[in-house]
Write a protein that holds these residues in place. Structure first.
Motif, PDB file in Angstrom:
ATOM      1  N   ARG A  19     -82.706 -12.644 -36.631  1.00  0.00           N
ATOM      2  CA  ARG A  19     -81.878 -11.463 -36.379  1.00  0.00           C
ATOM      3  C   ARG A  19     -80.409 -11.852 -36.248  1.00  0.00           C
ATOM      4  NH1 ARG A  19     -83.852  -7.255 -32.117  1.00  0.00           N
ATOM      5  NH2 ARG A  19     -85.284  -6.927 -33.818  1.00  0.00           N
ATOM      6  N   ARG A  20     -80.108 -12.959 -35.580  1.00  0.00           N
ATOM      7  CA  ARG A  20     -78.728 -13.422 -35.453  1.00  0.00           C
ATOM      8  C   ARG A  20     -78.165 -13.861 -36.806  1.00  0.00           C
ATOM      9  NH1 ARG A  20     -78.237 -17.138 -30.111  1.00  0.00           N
ATOM     10  NH2 ARG A  20     -78.200 -15.459 -28.607  1.00  0.00           N
ATOM     11  N   ALA A  21     -78.997 -14.495 -37.602  1.00  0.00           N
ATOM     12  CA  ALA A  21     -78.539 -14.941 -38.922  1.00  0.00           C
ATOM     13  C   ALA A  21     -78.168 -13.738 -39.787  1.00  0.00           C
ATOM     14  CB  ALA A  21     -79.615 -15.772 -39.600  1.00  0.00           C
ATOM     15  N   ARG A  22     -78.973 -12.671 -39.729  1.00  0.00           N
ATOM     16  CA  ARG A  22     -78.651 -11.460 -40.490  1.00  0.00           C
ATOM     17  C   ARG A  22     -77.390 -10.801 -39.967  1.00  0.00           C
ATOM     18  NH1 ARG A  22     -83.500  -7.953 -40.159  1.00  0.00           N
ATOM     19  NH2 ARG A  22     -84.446  -9.658 -39.050  1.00  0.00           N
ATOM     20  N   ALA A  23     -77.198 -10.804 -38.667  1.00  0.00           N
ATOM     21  CA  ALA A  23     -75.990 -10.210 -38.092  1.00  0.00           C
ATOM     22  C   ALA A  23     -74.756 -11.010 -38.502  1.00  0.00           C
ATOM     23  CB  ALA A  23     -76.097 -10.153 -36.579  1.00  0.00           C
ATOM     24  N   ALA A  24     -74.870 -12.335 -38.522  1.00  0.00           N
ATOM     25  CA  ALA A  24     -73.746 -13.162 -38.945  1.00  0.00           C
ATOM     26  C   ALA A  24     -73.455 -12.936 -40.425  1.00  0.00           C
ATOM     27  CB  ALA A  24     -74.037 -14.629 -38.677  1.00  0.00           C
ATOM     28  N   ARG A  25     -74.486 -12.784 -41.243  1.00  0.00           N
ATOM     29  CA  ARG A  25     -74.292 -12.539 -42.668  1.00  0.00           C
ATOM     30  C   ARG A  25     -73.647 -11.165 -42.877  1.00  0.00           C
ATOM     31  NH1 ARG A  25     -74.786 -16.013 -46.849  1.00  0.00           N
ATOM     32  NH2 ARG A  25     -76.219 -16.964 -45.422  1.00  0.00           N
ATOM     33  N   GLY A  26     -74.009 -10.189 -42.066  1.00  0.00           N
ATOM     34  CA  GLY A  26     -73.407  -8.860 -42.176  1.00  0.00           C
ATOM     35  C   GLY A  26     -71.922  -8.885 -41.839  1.00  0.00           C
ATOM     36  N   ALA A  27     -71.564  -9.632 -40.802  1.00  0.00           N
ATOM     37  CA  ALA A  27     -70.151  -9.757 -40.448  1.00  0.00           C
ATOM     38  C   ALA A  27     -69.384 -10.484 -41.547  1.00  0.00           C
ATOM     39  CB  ALA A  27     -70.009 -10.496 -39.126  1.00  0.00           C
ATOM     40  N   ASP A  28     -70.015 -11.467 -42.153  1.00  0.00           N
ATOM     41  CA  ASP A  28     -69.398 -12.205 -43.257  1.00  0.00           C
ATOM     42  C   ASP A  28     -69.152 -11.280 -44.444  1.00  0.00           C
ATOM     43  OD1 ASP A  28     -68.497 -14.220 -44.943  1.00  0.00           O
ATOM     44  OD2 ASP A  28     -70.500 -14.990 -45.354  1.00  0.00           O
ATOM     45  N   ILE A  29     -70.114 -10.468 -44.776  1.00  0.00           N
ATOM     46  CA  ILE A  29     -69.968  -9.526 -45.893  1.00  0.00           C
ATOM     47  C   ILE A  29     -68.898  -8.482 -45.583  1.00  0.00           C
ATOM     48  CG2 ILE A  29     -71.157  -7.703 -47.172  1.00  0.00           C
ATOM     49  CD1 ILE A  29     -73.702  -9.439 -46.927  1.00  0.00           C
ATOM     50  N   ALA A  30     -68.875  -7.983 -44.360  1.00  0.00           N
ATOM     51  CA  ALA A  30     -67.859  -6.996 -43.979  1.00  0.00           C
ATOM     52  C   ALA A  30     -66.458  -7.590 -44.048  1.00  0.00           C
ATOM     53  CB  ALA A  30     -68.148  -6.471 -42.575  1.00  0.00           C
ATOM     54  N   MET A  31     -66.303  -8.820 -43.572  1.00  0.00           N
ATOM     55  CA  MET A  31     -64.997  -9.475 -43.623  1.00  0.00           C
ATOM     56  C   MET A  31     -64.580  -9.731 -45.069  1.00  0.00           C
ATOM     57  SD  MET A  31     -62.363 -10.493 -42.111  1.00  0.00           S
ATOM     58  CE  MET A  31     -62.850 -10.438 -40.425  1.00  0.00           C
ATOM     59  N   ALA A  95     -68.540 -19.215 -43.633  1.00  0.00           N
ATOM     60  CA  ALA A  95     -68.767 -17.842 -44.094  1.00  0.00           C
ATOM     61  C   ALA A  95     -68.816 -17.888 -45.621  1.00  0.00           C
ATOM     62  CB  ALA A  95     -67.667 -16.920 -43.591  1.00  0.00           C
ATOM     63  N   THR A  96     -69.977 -18.133 -46.174  1.00  0.00           N
ATOM     64  CA  THR A  96     -70.099 -18.413 -47.604  1.00  0.00           C
ATOM     65  C   THR A  96     -69.746 -17.213 -48.476  1.00  0.00           C
ATOM     66  OG1 THR A  96     -72.446 -17.920 -47.497  1.00  0.00           O
ATOM     67  CG2 THR A  96     -71.799 -20.222 -47.288  1.00  0.00           C
ATOM     68  N   VAL A  97     -70.097 -16.018 -48.059  1.00  0.00           N
ATOM     69  CA  VAL A  97     -69.778 -14.830 -48.862  1.00  0.00           C
ATOM     70  C   VAL A  97     -68.261 -14.645 -48.948  1.00  0.00           C
ATOM     71  CG1 VAL A  97     -70.055 -12.327 -49.022  1.00  0.00           C
ATOM     72  CG2 VAL A  97     -71.964 -13.747 -48.292  1.00  0.00           C
ATOM     73  N   THR A  98     -67.579 -14.857 -47.847  1.00  0.00           N
ATOM     74  CA  THR A  98     -66.132 -14.727 -47.839  1.00  0.00           C
ATOM     75  C   THR A  98     -65.487 -15.810 -48.694  1.00  0.00           C
ATOM     76  OG1 THR A  98     -66.227 -13.749 -45.634  1.00  0.00           O
ATOM     77  CG2 THR A  98     -64.098 -14.586 -46.347  1.00  0.00           C
ATOM     78  N   VAL A  99     -66.015 -17.022 -48.645  1.00  0.00           N
ATOM     79  CA  VAL A  99     -65.469 -18.103 -49.465  1.00  0.00           C
ATOM     80  C   VAL A  99     -65.586 -17.753 -50.941  1.00  0.00           C
ATOM     81  CG1 VAL A  99     -65.772 -20.507 -50.168  1.00  0.00           C
ATOM     82  CG2 VAL A  99     -65.889 -19.908 -47.762  1.00  0.00           C
ATOM     83  N   VAL A 100     -66.741 -17.299 -51.350  1.00  0.00           N
ATOM     84  CA  VAL A 100     -66.952 -16.964 -52.761  1.00  0.00           C
ATOM     85  C   VAL A 100     -66.036 -15.813 -53.179  1.00  0.00           C
ATOM     86  CG1 VAL A 100     -68.627 -16.051 -54.410  1.00  0.00           C
ATOM     87  CG2 VAL A 100     -69.282 -17.875 -52.850  1.00  0.00           C
ATOM     88  N   SER A 101     -65.945 -14.780 -52.363  1.00  0.00           N
ATOM     89  CA  SER A 101     -65.100 -13.642 -52.730  1.00  0.00           C
ATOM     90  C   SER A 101     -63.626 -14.036 -52.765  1.00  0.00           C
ATOM     91  CB  SER A 101     -65.318 -12.479 -51.769  1.00  0.00           C
ATOM     92  OG  SER A 101     -64.797 -12.785 -50.493  1.00  0.00           O
ATOM     93  N   GLN A 102     -63.202 -14.910 -51.874  1.00  0.00           N
ATOM     94  CA  GLN A 102     -61.808 -15.348 -51.876  1.00  0.00           C
ATOM     95  C   GLN A 102     -61.504 -16.239 -53.076  1.00  0.00           C
ATOM     96  OE1 GLN A 102     -59.305 -14.146 -49.656  1.00  0.00           O
ATOM     97  NE2 GLN A 102     -61.065 -12.793 -49.676  1.00  0.00           N
TER      98      GLN A 102
END
Length: 151
Positions: A19-31, A95-102
């Motif tokens: 649950r924490r991992a999903r919450a961290a991934r959600g914050a990463d995607i939002a950022m 924050a891998t999603v943010t790295v890729v998007s940046q």
């Protein structure tokens, strides 16, 4: 069953629960989405709004200076630097999603920057005056030779 070794105690918060991992991934995607949106707005402001406001003139008799991208490309380069800085900070925070998007935004900004440089160089070459050929005297080939030197 009593002969099994006991597991070592786990410190609280050391292993993320699903649950924490999903919450961290959600914050990463939002950022990631927020940063991409802000960067696209900044890119549009630099390339569309700023030149429009810079060349906006209500007086039809006012002297018009030609539009060049050279005035705005340094701001695009600064934006590219900020994108890479955000990617580095996101990589440090894992924050891998943010790295890729940046990194994708960095490629977009670099494409806009290099495309703008190429476009402006092409326009500068097209609008530059063509020098007269060497050896041109300005004399007419026939008729009156009064406009030719020595004639």
């Amino acid at each position: 069953m009593r002969n099994l070794p006991s597991a070592s105690p786990v410190a609280p918060g050391s292993a993320p629960t699903p649950r924490r991992a999903r919450a961290a991934r959600g914050a990463d995607i939002a950022m990631s989405c927020a940063l991409v949106l802000l960067e696209l707005v900044a890119l549009a402001a630099v390339l569309l709004v700023w030149p429009f406001l810079d060349h906006f003139e209500l007086d039809p008799q006012a002297a018009r200076e030609p539009f060049t991208l050279w005035d705005y490309l340094p701001a695009v380069a600064v934006l590219g630097g900020l994108v890479l800085l955000a990617a580095a900070l996101a990589a440090r925070a894992r924050a891998t999603v943010t790295v890729v998007s940046q990194l994708v935004m960095g490629v977009l900004v670099a494409g806009v920057l290099f495309g703008g440089v190429a476009l402006q160089r092409h326009e500068d070459e097209r609008n530059s005056p063509v020098p007269a050929p060497t050896g041109f005297t300005g004399c007419r080939s026939g008729g009156d030779s009064s406009d030719c030197p020595g004639g």
